[in-house]
Design a protein around this motif. Sequence first.
Motif, PDB file in Angstrom:
ATOM      1  N   GLY A 156       0.784  -1.241   0.000  1.00 16.01           N
ATOM      2  CA  GLY A 156       0.000   0.000   0.000  1.00 16.01           C
ATOM      3  C   GLY A 156       0.810   1.281   0.000  1.00 16.01           C
ATOM      4  N   LYS A 157       2.118   1.198   0.302  1.00 15.81           N
ATOM      5  CA  LYS A 157       2.914   2.414   0.360  1.00 15.81           C
ATOM      6  C   LYS A 157       2.896   3.140  -0.979  1.00 15.81           C
ATOM      7  CE  LYS A 157       7.219   4.191   2.275  1.00 15.81           C
ATOM      8  NZ  LYS A 157       8.489   3.835   2.947  1.00 15.81           N
ATOM      9  N   GLY A 158       2.593   4.426  -0.940  1.00  5.89           N
ATOM     10  CA  GLY A 158       2.498   5.213  -2.159  1.00  5.89           C
ATOM     11  C   GLY A 158       1.103   5.261  -2.746  1.00  5.89           C
ATOM     12  N   SER A 159       0.160   4.519  -2.155  1.00  6.48           N
ATOM     13  CA  SER A 159      -1.229   4.567  -2.622  1.00  6.48           C
ATOM     14  C   SER A 159      -1.910   5.831  -2.108  1.00  6.48           C
ATOM     15  CB  SER A 159      -1.997   3.337  -2.135  1.00  6.48           C
ATOM     16  OG  SER A 159      -2.132   3.364  -0.723  1.00  6.48           O
ATOM     17  N   SER A 160      -3.056   6.146  -2.681  1.00 16.15           N
ATOM     18  CA  SER A 160      -3.792   7.340  -2.246  1.00 16.15           C
ATOM     19  C   SER A 160      -4.162   7.232  -0.766  1.00 16.15           C
ATOM     20  CB  SER A 160      -5.048   7.530  -3.098  1.00 16.15           C
ATOM     21  OG  SER A 160      -5.873   6.378  -3.051  1.00 16.15           O
ATOM     22  N   LEU A 161      -4.549   6.039  -0.324  1.00 10.97           N
ATOM     23  CA  LEU A 161      -4.924   5.844   1.078  1.00 10.97           C
ATOM     24  C   LEU A 161      -3.718   6.025   1.994  1.00 10.97           C
ATOM     25  CD1 LEU A 161      -7.106   5.028   3.089  1.00 10.97           C
ATOM     26  CD2 LEU A 161      -6.575   2.631   2.613  1.00 10.97           C
ATOM     27  N   TRP A 162      -2.611   5.398   1.643  1.00 10.52           N
ATOM     28  CA  TRP A 162      -1.391   5.506   2.444  1.00 10.52           C
ATOM     29  C   TRP A 162      -0.929   6.961   2.524  1.00 10.52           C
ATOM     30  CZ3 TRP A 162       1.848   1.370   4.387  1.00 10.52           C
ATOM     31  CH2 TRP A 162       3.067   1.819   4.919  1.00 10.52           C
ATOM     32  N   ASN A 163      -0.887   7.645   1.396  1.00 11.24           N
ATOM     33  CA  ASN A 163      -0.388   9.023   1.351  1.00 11.24           C
ATOM     34  C   ASN A 163      -1.274   9.970   2.154  1.00 11.24           C
ATOM     35  OD1 ASN A 163       1.568   8.020  -0.323  1.00 11.24           O
ATOM     36  ND2 ASN A 163       0.771   8.946  -2.202  1.00 11.24           N
ATOM     37  N   ALA A 164      -2.579   9.730   2.146  1.00  7.47           N
ATOM     38  CA  ALA A 164      -3.493  10.594   2.901  1.00  7.47           C
ATOM     39  C   ALA A 164      -3.260  10.448   4.407  1.00  7.47           C
ATOM     40  CB  ALA A 164      -4.936  10.250   2.548  1.00  7.47           C
ATOM     41  N   VAL A 165      -3.084   9.207   4.871  1.00  6.99           N
ATOM     42  CA  VAL A 165      -2.814   8.980   6.299  1.00  6.99           C
ATOM     43  C   VAL A 165      -1.437   9.529   6.672  1.00  6.99           C
ATOM     44  CG1 VAL A 165      -2.539   7.232   8.097  1.00  6.99           C
ATOM     45  CG2 VAL A 165      -4.322   6.959   6.362  1.00  6.99           C
ATOM     46  N   GLU A 166      -0.473   9.363   5.796  1.00  8.68           N
ATOM     47  CA  GLU A 166       0.875   9.880   6.039  1.00  8.68           C
ATOM     48  C   GLU A 166       0.858  11.395   6.208  1.00  8.68           C
ATOM     49  OE1 GLU A 166       5.070   9.775   6.482  1.00  8.68           O
ATOM     50  OE2 GLU A 166       3.586   8.171   6.550  1.00  8.68           O
ATOM     51  N   ALA A 167      -0.029  12.072   5.496  1.00  9.96           N
ATOM     52  CA  ALA A 167      -0.133  13.536   5.603  1.00  9.96           C
ATOM     53  C   ALA A 167      -0.542  13.960   7.008  1.00  9.96           C
ATOM     54  CB  ALA A 167      -1.134  14.070   4.579  1.00  9.96           C
ATOM     55  N   VAL A 168      -1.324  13.120   7.705  1.00 10.23           N
ATOM     56  CA  VAL A 168      -1.695  13.414   9.092  1.00 10.23           C
ATOM     57  C   VAL A 168      -0.491  13.217  10.005  1.00 10.23           C
ATOM     58  CG1 VAL A 168      -3.177  12.723  11.022  1.00 10.23           C
ATOM     59  CG2 VAL A 168      -4.121  12.838   8.718  1.00 10.23           C
ATOM     60  N   ARG A 169       0.272  12.152   9.758  1.00  9.52           N
ATOM     61  CA  ARG A 169       1.450  11.887  10.591  1.00  9.52           C
ATOM     62  C   ARG A 169       2.465  13.018  10.506  1.00  9.52           C
ATOM     63  NH1 ARG A 169       6.528  10.453  10.560  1.00  9.52           N
ATOM     64  NH2 ARG A 169       6.609  10.431   8.283  1.00  9.52           N
ATOM     65  N   THR A 170       2.685  13.566   9.314  1.00 11.86           N
ATOM     66  CA  THR A 170       3.671  14.625   9.133  1.00 11.86           C
ATOM     67  C   THR A 170       3.169  15.986   9.575  1.00 11.86           C
ATOM     68  OG1 THR A 170       2.960  15.046   6.848  1.00 11.86           O
ATOM     69  CG2 THR A 170       4.702  13.389   7.185  1.00 11.86           C
ATOM     70  N   GLY A 171       1.873  16.097   9.835  1.00  8.84           N
ATOM     71  CA  GLY A 171       1.317  17.378  10.247  1.00  8.84           C
ATOM     72  C   GLY A 171       0.847  18.226   9.090  1.00  8.84           C
ATOM     73  N   GLU A 172       0.954  17.730   7.870  1.00 13.13           N
ATOM     74  CA  GLU A 172       0.458  18.495   6.725  1.00 13.13           C
ATOM     75  C   GLU A 172      -1.068  18.616   6.762  1.00 13.13           C
ATOM     76  OE1 GLU A 172       0.652  18.494   1.823  1.00 13.13           O
ATOM     77  OE2 GLU A 172       0.885  16.612   2.914  1.00 13.13           O
ATOM     78  N   ALA A 173      -1.714  17.580   7.279  1.00 14.41           N
ATOM     79  CA  ALA A 173      -3.173  17.585   7.375  1.00 14.41           C
ATOM     80  C   ALA A 173      -3.595  17.393   8.824  1.00 14.41           C
ATOM     81  CB  ALA A 173      -3.762  16.482   6.502  1.00 14.41           C
TER      82      ALA A 173
ATOM     83  N   MET B 123      -7.935   0.977   8.518  1.00 17.21           N
ATOM     84  CA  MET B 123      -7.615   0.752   9.921  1.00 17.21           C
ATOM     85  C   MET B 123      -6.178   0.258  10.086  1.00 17.21           C
ATOM     86  SD  MET B 123      -9.690  -1.581  12.678  1.00 17.21           S
ATOM     87  CE  MET B 123     -11.190  -0.733  12.249  1.00 17.21           C
ATOM     88  N   ALA B 124      -5.779  -0.713   9.252  1.00 19.72           N
ATOM     89  CA  ALA B 124      -4.443  -1.297   9.375  1.00 19.72           C
ATOM     90  C   ALA B 124      -3.357  -0.277   9.038  1.00 19.72           C
ATOM     91  CB  ALA B 124      -4.327  -2.517   8.453  1.00 19.72           C
ATOM     92  N   ILE B 125      -3.548   0.459   7.967  1.00 18.08           N
ATOM     93  CA  ILE B 125      -2.546   1.457   7.549  1.00 18.08           C
ATOM     94  C   ILE B 125      -2.482   2.605   8.552  1.00 18.08           C
ATOM     95  CG2 ILE B 125      -2.055   3.216   5.793  1.00 18.08           C
ATOM     96  CD1 ILE B 125      -3.033   1.181   3.698  1.00 18.08           C
TER      97      ILE B 125
END
Length: 346
Positions: free
Chosen positions: A73-90, A103-105
């Motif tokens: 899933g890394k690099g998918s739209s779902l992964w990238n959206a959750v990653e944006a929360v982790r980095t503080g962008e979102a 849930m898993a990601i």
Amino acid sequence: MGGDHGPAVVVAGVRDYRKRQGGAGVRFVLHGDEALIRAEMARNGLGDEVCDVRHTGKVVAMDEKPAQAMRRGKGSSLWNAVEAVRTGEAGAVVSAGNTGALMAISKLILRMSAHGLERPAIVASWPTLRGVTAVLDVGANVESDAEQLVEFAIMGEAFHAAVHGAARPTIGLLNVGSEDMKGHEEVREAARILREGGFGLDYKGFVEGDDIARGTVDVVVTDGFTGNIALKTAEGVARFISALLKEALTSSVPARAGALLALPALRRMRRKIDPSAINGGPLLGLNGIVVKSHGGADAKGFGNAIRIAVELARSDYLKKVSESLNRLTVVLEQPAAEGAATETLQ
């Protein structure tokens, strides 16, 4: 890119949110196929001043297993959206995609906010005679021990205050009866901790299944097995009653005439039980705000999921939950410490 309708509903949901809520101070980052997203933005009158688009051609399928989604899933739209929360962008992420993968990601990227909490709890906003009751868990954790039930109470109270505006939400534990001796050991132990733990929660005791629709308390706490069955049963009963009502109101000319006279009241009733008005189930217990929209939601429903995410992001929900969970850790450690001291003295 997930859900039954993909960008068509997601982008229209952004428009619906802005139309209904004004959208002041809220900017959107849309992850997925840029060409498809921009086509929907043009159709809905949304420009770059409202939305950023982050292109990726990689998508987690709706039928993909969670373990598989995490591996690839890394690099998918779902992964990238959750990653944006982790980095503080979102400040929050909203998705109508694969629930298990989300849930898993989310758990992998954001981590859990409490030690021992195996996975997030899903909360449902349940329409009642008094307004809305938050019910959790409704499917994420099939079995829950006493500590997890208390964690659900803490998270549910903070959620209800942030989203539904109750100054001091009342809390009940779902049980087979209201008497103290009823229920299994875990629910009785959770009740004891809530009474004696000093969390500052307005705990009202045990509630039963019919108390949910009555709105007896603002937050109903249960394990995911029971909560999911209760939710699906309520949805089925609502559809059954709607079908019976429609059949009765169209069965004859006098009935149709009566339905016409009652139309304003029927519309108010429909708005009360409209799934779109309560769509959006946050995954509580994460170090970040993740909201799951129903995969079949329309634009109004997705817009409501956005509203919930925005209100949680703007509140002190995460801070309040963290403080209360820290207090729970102290409470749970006290008996062990006292027991150790007694053994030393002996």
